[in-house]
Scaffold this motif. Structure first.
Motif, PDB file in Angstrom:
ATOM      1  N   THR A 157       0.859  -1.183   0.000  1.00  0.00           N
ATOM      2  CA  THR A 157       0.000   0.000   0.000  1.00  0.00           C
ATOM      3  C   THR A 157       0.894   1.231   0.000  1.00  0.00           C
ATOM      4  O   THR A 157       1.641   1.476   0.955  1.00  0.00           O
ATOM      5  N   LEU A 158       0.834   1.965  -1.110  1.00  0.00           N
ATOM      6  CA  LEU A 158       1.756   3.085  -1.341  1.00  0.00           C
ATOM      7  C   LEU A 158       1.105   4.418  -1.018  1.00  0.00           C
ATOM      8  O   LEU A 158      -0.094   4.598  -1.248  1.00  0.00           O
TER       9      LEU A 158
ATOM     10  N   THR B  28      -1.457  -4.394  -5.120  1.00  0.00           N
ATOM     11  CA  THR B  28      -1.026  -3.021  -4.818  1.00  0.00           C
ATOM     12  C   THR B  28      -2.223  -2.108  -4.689  1.00  0.00           C
ATOM     13  O   THR B  28      -3.162  -2.214  -5.469  1.00  0.00           O
ATOM     14  N   THR B  29      -2.170  -1.234  -3.719  1.00  0.00           N
ATOM     15  CA  THR B  29      -3.177  -0.193  -3.568  1.00  0.00           C
ATOM     16  C   THR B  29      -2.442   1.121  -3.357  1.00  0.00           C
ATOM     17  O   THR B  29      -1.377   1.137  -2.749  1.00  0.00           O
ATOM     18  N   VAL B  30      -3.012   2.200  -3.857  1.00  0.00           N
ATOM     19  CA  VAL B  30      -2.448   3.521  -3.587  1.00  0.00           C
ATOM     20  C   VAL B  30      -3.372   4.211  -2.591  1.00  0.00           C
ATOM     21  O   VAL B  30      -4.588   4.270  -2.800  1.00  0.00           O
TER      22      VAL B  30
END
Lengths: 307, 307
Positions: free
Chosen positions: B88-89, B121-123
């Motif tokens: 998680t970015l 992936t999640t932003v």
């Protein structure tokens, strides 16, 4: 977009891997060989402000985190084995919050015979977003250790879905995106009914348009044609909502034989066909006489309005 | 403290589980039965502001995330099979950041024959902390599918550690806590050398004091006595640093036989003995004539000064 950068880079640069990797990155789950058997693995996270709105009942948040992973198990026509969860809590979280998360995970774990066998918790330094990452293990449910991948659609295949699509998000942030039945029995029943004629399958997470194009990621000569009038839209929602809302967690599959009308009490609907791609779009929505490019239609988790 | 609430609740309320759970929550990894074989699973996260300082090289952050998991594999004397990662970015992250994370994961995956087979992936919606969760799968490395758990220490056992302890965090936030060799070959060599006399083992993540008391979590009649003069402190650090700094990722084990002086080039040091608990503390540090309660000595990831 960052999310796709990471995944694309992962897909592009992932080395062939060791002999134990039977099915690498790029499907709903990877499959690995272990002494005498096969095990599948996947990981998926729900993030506050992205996959649920701040203030959402934490029990439901945790349930969603595991349900999403179980939907990936369904997509492979596999059977859940166990799960592990990593939780990062905002500093302001209470003991009751931690317990609500665990209760949600355990309810779903129990309902789907997928025991929660490990956990890791961190508390953020500040009042930062909750992140719940769940990794799930599964085993093949079909004879001979077979699983159904995303790839393998053939020219002329029928394209079909389970259940109804669209309307996953209610105006108040709740709705089906938080509570849905992973289609595990349906997937196994479909695979048993269709046998080798079940060619490819995935679970609809981002939306019918985007997800249908994923079924053809390794089939550059094929396209999917969908008759919008046949899409089973929930409660009379228009087809645009059914295609674009996302988080349906229904099965989308291609098959060389007519599928059953219903599996495990869930309706199955043929909505289109696999055709030659030629110069046209990968996913074609037929609306009367019009052909609409649906390849990118779906829900963008990076958009401003989080669910 | 929230972290322990979650874990304690998990341990206390986890049902006996299905027949496939050979080793449930409460060890470094869980173990599951799959057709004809055994597979181990664990999950662990690194969180910005908790496990590394903001501004830390993202390649190193990703390496640490996977190295920590590999250290859990070592603790079981198992062999890595594969891993999956959920990232998680922060919204402000760049494509180069995503690539740096993936490169770090893949370097370590390759070095330890632990292919990265899935990613998510999640932003974040805002400029929120980076979270990297890695789940790892492993298989038993010892004859008969044996693994070494945390439990099973016996009265009179020797207590020993690999390598040197303390000083994992440099003043600038870097240091060994970001780059350490998971003791996988050492663990397997120890288990092979000691056979059934290797009674219990774990990897030192939180610090010698806390972790030693974990070895006796299921042994209420036993205590561990450690002679502080024998603790192999790094670079002449005092024993308090060696006991309390944490994130050593060395092996701590109890054995009924004298261990080898060295395994796979890593020194092994006997530092104490398993004794009767009586009314005293679980972990006793002997400093000349004094007996100090070391049961809670270690690094608290919830404290103000993040590494």
């Amino acid at each position: 977009m960052l999310e796709s950068t990471f995944i694309r880079h992962l897909l592009r640069t992932d080395p062939p891997g060791t002999a134990s990797v039977l099915l690498p990155t790029g499907d709903d789950m990877a499959m690995l060989a272990v002494e005498g058997g096969r095990v599948l693995a996947a990981i998926d996270a729900v993030v506050e402000g992205r996959h649920f709105r701040p203030g959402t009942d934490l029990r439901l948040v945790a349930r969603k985190a595991l349900l999403r992973n179980l939907s990936d198990v369904a997509a492979m026509a596999a059977r859940p084995l166990a799960c592990v969860a990593s939780v990062t809590l905002p500093r302001g979280a209470s003991d009751a919050d931690a317990r609500a998360l665990l209760d949600g995970l355990r309810e779903v774990a129990q309902a789907f015979a997928c025991p929660l066998v490990g956990g890791d918790t961190t508390v953020h330094a500040g009042d930062d977003p909750l992140v719940v990452s769940v990794a799930i293990l599964a085993v093949p449910a079909l004879r001979g250790g077979r699983v159904i991948t995303r790839h393998g659609s053939r020219l002329g295949d029928l394209v079909a879905v389970t259940g109804e699509l669209g309307g996953s998000l209610e105006a108040d942030g709740g709705g089906r995106h938080l509570e849905f039945p992973p289609r595990i029995p349906e997937a196994i029943a479909l695979a048993e009914a269709l046998g080798e004629e079940l060619h490819a399958m995935l679970d609809l997470s981002d939306g019918l348009g985007i997800d249908a194009s994923r079924l053809l990621a390794e089939s550059p000569s094929l396209a999917i044609e969908i008759d919008v009038a046949r899409i089973p839209a929930r409660r009379g929602l228009g087809w645009r909502r059914a295609v674009g809302d996302g988080e349906d967690f229904e099965l989308l599959f291609t098959t060389g034989a007519e599928p059953p009308k219903e599996v495990s009490g869930t309706p199955v609907r043929v909505i289109g066909r696999v055709v030659e791609r030629g110069d046209g779009p990968t996913v074609r929505l037929l609306d009367g006489g019009r052909v609409i490019d649906g390849s990118a239609m779906g829900y963008d988790h990076g958009r401003e309005d989080p669910r």
